[in-house]
Design an enzyme around this catalytic site. Structure first.
Site, PDB file in Angstrom:
ATOM      1  CD  GLU A 100      -1.123  30.318   7.101  1.00 57.12           C
ATOM      2  OE1 GLU A 100      -1.459  28.829   7.101  1.00 57.12           O
ATOM      3  OE2 GLU A 100      -0.820  31.066   7.680  1.00 57.12           O
TER       4      GLU A 100
ATOM      5  CD  GLU B  71       3.467  28.781   7.859  1.00 55.09           C
ATOM      6  OE1 GLU B  71       2.253  28.709   7.178  1.00 55.09           O
ATOM      7  OE2 GLU B  71       3.644  28.317   8.824  1.00 55.09           O
TER       8      GLU B  71
ATOM      9  NE  ARG C 281      -4.431  -1.836   0.322  1.00 53.71           N
ATOM     10  CZ  ARG C 281      -4.066  -2.946  -0.157  1.00 53.71           C
ATOM     11  NH1 ARG C 281      -3.478  -3.740  -1.386  1.00 53.71           N
ATOM     12  NH2 ARG C 281      -5.089  -3.771   0.009  1.00 53.71           N
ATOM     13  CD  GLU C 282       1.041   2.333  -3.142  1.00 58.13           C
ATOM     14  OE1 GLU C 282      -0.022   2.379  -3.905  1.00 58.13           O
ATOM     15  OE2 GLU C 282       2.347   1.336  -3.554  1.00 58.13           O
TER      16      GLU C 282
ATOM     17  CD  GLU D 257      -4.349  15.333   9.103  1.00 58.48           C
ATOM     18  OE1 GLU D 257      -4.746  16.228   8.633  1.00 58.48           O
ATOM     19  OE2 GLU D 257      -5.365  14.783   7.727  1.00 58.48           O
TER      20      GLU D 257
END
Length: 209
Positions: A165, A163, A52-53, A140
């Site tokens: 944003e 960043e 699996r990835e 995650e």
């Protein structure tokens, strides 16, 4: 024979998986691994070799900001790389969110991200759930909170310049936000989970005033 209902503790644990080999396929902002494994079977014995990835990334927090006094939620809007092919728009309305660095307390991350993304100071933080958004493909875990806030004066564009944003803050009456949810505009897991929790607990929160 009827199946037994799931117990509080799973039948199998980490020791019931043999991790045969792990290779890093890509290392960038996140990491992509190829994992080869075997695992115990419910009927006994072991599975064949599985490949699996897995998308390897830091854990995250999300916090839905809610003003009890004004019955409003605070949502942020920004472009999302994973939604670039979305036929409606890659800009998504979401709760405040951020990544957890190693050793950080998720609650402190939630408070920091609320200030960075919306200019909002959280008065009280309530932990809702910790969950895997997509455990078949990603490692995650997300810790989701409700943050009680004073929404007066909130709005405008926020985020960290370093960043890149560009985050637009919306203060939305709960009834209007629910209309947006029903219309499919709030189409991410953090929003849906947090809003259904708030819908269940909203009356008791407002009774505390």
């Amino acid at each position: 024979m009827a199946e037994k209902s799931p117990q509080n503790s799973p039948q199998f644990g980490r020791d019931d998986v043999e991790r045969v080999e792990t290779q890093t396929l890509q290392q960038g902002f996140f990491r992509l691994e190829e994992r080869r494994l075997r695992h115990r079977l419910f009927k006994g014995g072991w599975s064949g070799l599985i490949t699996r990835e897995v998308h390897v990334r830091r854990d995250a927090v999300g916090v839905l900001l809610y003003d009890v006094e004004r019955d409003c939620v605070v949502l942020v809007e920004q472009v999302r790389a994973g939604a670039l092919d979305d036929a409606k728009s890659p800009w998504k309305l979401e709760p405040v969110a951020g990544l957890v660095e190693h050793g950080e307390d998720p609650a402190e991350v939630a408070r920091r991200e609320a200030m960075e993304e919306s200019g909002c100071d959280i008065q009280e933080l309530i932990e809702l759930h910790t969950y895997y958004p997509s455990p078949g493909a990603c490692d995650e875990q997300v810790t989701l909170f409700l943050g009680l806030v004073d929404s007066r004066g909130l709005g405008g564009v926020h985020g960290l310049e370093e960043e890149n944003e560009d985050i637009l803050v919306h203060v939305v009456p709960f009834a209007r936000a629910w209309e947006l949810l029903d219309a499919g505009r709030l189409d991410n897991a953090m929003c849906l989970i947090a809003f259904y929790w708030l819908a269940r607990e909203r009356a008791s929160l407002r009774a505390r005033r």
